[in-house]
Design a protein around this motif. Structure first.
Motif, PDB file in Angstrom:
ATOM      1  N   UNK A 288     -11.527 -10.059  -7.993  1.00 58.03           N
ATOM      2  CA  UNK A 288     -10.384 -11.273  -7.731  1.00 58.03           C
ATOM      3  C   UNK A 288     -10.161 -11.492  -6.340  1.00 58.03           C
ATOM      4  N   UNK A 289     -10.788 -10.886  -5.152  1.00 53.50           N
ATOM      5  CA  UNK A 289     -10.481 -10.804  -3.807  1.00 53.50           C
ATOM      6  C   UNK A 289      -9.166 -10.459  -3.464  1.00 53.50           C
ATOM      7  N   UNK A 290      -8.618  -9.555  -4.174  1.00 52.17           N
ATOM      8  CA  UNK A 290      -7.077  -8.888  -3.918  1.00 52.17           C
ATOM      9  C   UNK A 290      -7.318  -7.400  -3.483  1.00 52.17           C
ATOM     10  N   UNK A 291      -6.574  -7.360  -2.386  1.00 51.11           N
ATOM     11  CA  UNK A 291      -6.364  -5.980  -1.803  1.00 51.11           C
ATOM     12  C   UNK A 291      -4.958  -5.467  -1.888  1.00 51.11           C
ATOM     13  N   UNK A 292      -4.449  -5.073  -3.101  1.00 53.26           N
ATOM     14  CA  UNK A 292      -3.175  -4.724  -3.362  1.00 53.26           C
ATOM     15  C   UNK A 292      -2.774  -3.329  -2.553  1.00 53.26           C
ATOM     16  N   UNK A 293      -1.423  -3.533  -2.211  1.00 53.24           N
ATOM     17  CA  UNK A 293      -0.804  -2.030  -2.027  1.00 53.24           C
ATOM     18  C   UNK A 293      -0.437  -1.164  -3.168  1.00 53.24           C
ATOM     19  N   UNK A 294      -0.937  -0.036  -2.875  1.00 56.13           N
ATOM     20  CA  UNK A 294      -0.924   0.913  -4.277  1.00 56.13           C
ATOM     21  C   UNK A 294       0.338   1.835  -4.082  1.00 56.13           C
ATOM     22  N   UNK A 295       1.156   2.009  -4.831  1.00 60.28           N
ATOM     23  CA  UNK A 295       2.245   2.992  -4.713  1.00 60.28           C
ATOM     24  C   UNK A 295       2.595   3.681  -6.232  1.00 60.28           C
ATOM     25  N   UNK A 296       2.723   5.036  -6.083  1.00 64.88           N
ATOM     26  CA  UNK A 296       3.279   5.915  -7.026  1.00 64.88           C
ATOM     27  C   UNK A 296       4.754   5.771  -7.238  1.00 64.88           C
ATOM     28  N   UNK A 297       5.186   5.378  -8.441  1.00 63.22           N
ATOM     29  CA  UNK A 297       6.730   5.371  -8.542  1.00 63.22           C
ATOM     30  C   UNK A 297       7.283   5.782  -9.675  1.00 63.22           C
ATOM     31  N   UNK A 298       8.529   5.959  -9.786  1.00 61.22           N
ATOM     32  CA  UNK A 298       9.355   6.554 -10.816  1.00 61.22           C
ATOM     33  C   UNK A 298      10.417   5.568 -11.155  1.00 61.22           C
TER      34      UNK A 298
END
Length: 471
Positions: free
Chosen positions: A386-396
């Motif tokens: 999709x041409x997306x570079x997301x920010x990846x975060x582990x969350x609770x």
């Protein structure tokens, strides 16, 4: 059927290459255009003086009657880009019974409703009769409106096909045809109905086609039915929109509902996407039991229900819209700054269209996708396509990082539709009871408690030992 004004576009022949028309300087004001005075007055009354880029670029050509090919995502002002010239060039003419003069074809009921509402003030100013022809509503009333005469018809392909089959609508006098979201119509299997329509409208008419992609079936439509179209990019892809942030939040399975609920309880509106109607209804019930003003939108709802839900979401009575992909296109809500993929989409186009519900017309917004650890690889592949570079975060759930990204907060827990309050988790890092695995869910989910599970394992071990001794 061959069109005499479209050389090289017979059904099996390759078409001429699509070449942009000679450049025309875009206008800076609606007043610079040759629009009817009634339209200019209405634009002024609505506070619209400067056209959006796609309008400024295409209106000089479309008002002159040229075919137009627009490529890009929604939210950039396409409706007025094709609607104003369609109305202006139809003004002063009168439709005969069952024979409209202009047609706008769209894939969904929601988009048909949005287009109709957006163009209604200008149609009224020009005394043009406009009617929507969509599924889920009385076909008898729609046939009656066509019988009484309607200059402009906004239609979904399936319902228009049904009316044509009933001989309640004839398209031979349609001289302006618009295909909006052409790629979705093709993806939904409407290509046969679309080509049927284009084969029946006046062969010398004007065609305007707007689509996010121009591959496969859409390319076939362009080559077959558009003649020397003026080509414009409507808007950059979602990945190129600088006012849109993309986040992938990695959550543990048992915590997913709690995370979703806290996001839904935020201040401000949010659109939640799930894959199935059942999942949408289930989550909506849970959110309302938790004190969140949520409503469901999917194809299982009647059209009046869908219309009412959208109106409540737009006016703020409902703050959370829980939806299937039926809301991925044709939905425009001002100040919608957060879209959440509770279920990650499986197709890059679905992601981009879901994302396109926020950061519209220059506004800012965020797109959040919840993924389980095992979904990370597949989601990364989809984002890349999709041409997306997301920010990846582990969350609770309950964590400050989740609140920072989404505005999440604890729900009130006071049910909106009666019944007992939803039990709250004992600490911020465990899911709400009944919505995942916790220390003892036997009373809420029908599962086994930890003690019962350990007792079962011990009994099985003793039995196995007895079998071995007997052997």
């Amino acid at each position: 059927m061959n069109h005499p004004d479209r050389p090289g576009t017979s059904h099996g022949d390759p078409a001429q290459p699509v070449i942009p028309a000679p450049a025309v300087a875009p206008v800076t004001s609606f007043a610079d255009l040759e629009l009817p005075a009634a339209i200019l007055r209405t634009l002024t009354e609505l506070g619209l003086r400067e056209p959006f880029p796609i309008q400024a670029a295409t209106l000089p050509h479309s008002l002159a009657g040229h075919d137009v090919l627009g490529r890009g995502r929604t939210g950039s002002g396409k409706t007025l880009a094709f609607g104003l010239p369609l109305l202006a060039r139809t003004a002063g003419r009168r439709a005969e019974s069952k024979q409209p003069l202009a047609l706008i074809l769209v894939p969904t009921r929601e988009l048909a409703q949005q287009v109709t509402e957006a163009l209604a003030p200008y149609a009224d100013a020009l005394r043009l009769r406009m009617t929507a022809v969509v599924g889920g509503m009385s076909i008898g009333r729609q046939a009656a409106a066509l019988r009484d005469g309607a200059e402009v018809v906004v239609a979904t392909p399936g319902r228009l096909h049904d009316l044509i089959e009933r001989k309640a609508c004839r398209l031979g006098r349609v001289r302006i045809t618009v295909l909006d979201e052409a790629d979705q119509m093709c993806d939904m299997g409407f290509l046969p109905q679309v080509t049927e329509v284009l084969d029946q409208v006046h062969p010398d008419g004007q065609r305007m086609l707007f689509s996010a992609t121009l591959d496969r079936d859409v390319d076939q439509l362009v080559r077959r039915y558009l003649h020397d179209p003026v080509v414009h990019s409507v808007d950059p892809s979602a990945g190129a929109v600088t006012t849109m942030d993309h986040h992938v939040l990695v959550v543990h399975g048992p915590d997913r509902y709690a995370v979703t609920t806290e996001i839904a309880a935020r201040d401000g509106r949010v659109l939640l996407f799930l894959d199935t109607k059942h999942a949408v209804d289930q989550l909506t019930r849970h959110l309302r039991a938790s004190g969140v003003h949520a409503a469901a939108l999917h194809s299982g709802k009647s059209q009046p229900q869908r219309t009412r839900t959208l109106a409540q979401f737009k006016n703020g009575q409902i703050t959370v819209l829980v939806a299937t992909n039926v809301a991925a296109r044709g939905l425009h809500v001002d100040d919608l700054d957060l879209v959440v993929n509770v279920d990650p989409p499986t197709d890059p186009k679905d992601y981009l269209h879901r994302a396109g519900r926020t950061a519209r017309a220059g506004e800012s917004g965020s797109v959040v996708t919840l993924v389980l650890p095992g979904q990370r690889r597949e989601t990364s592949r989809l984002m890349s396509e999709a041409g997306i570079e997301p920010t990846i975060t582990k969350v609770r759930s309950g964590e400050a990082e989740l609140s920072r990204i989404t505005g999440a907060k604890a729900p009130s827990g006071a049910p909106l539709d009666g019944g007992p309050a939803t039990p709250r988790a004992k600490n911020t890092n465990t899911p709400f009871r009944g919505l995942g695995t916790s220390k003892d869910t036997s009373r809420h989910t029908g599962g086994k408690s930890r003690k019962a599970t350990e007792a079962r394992k011990l009994a099985e071990a003793r039995k196995a030992a007895r079998v071995r001794r007997g052997a």
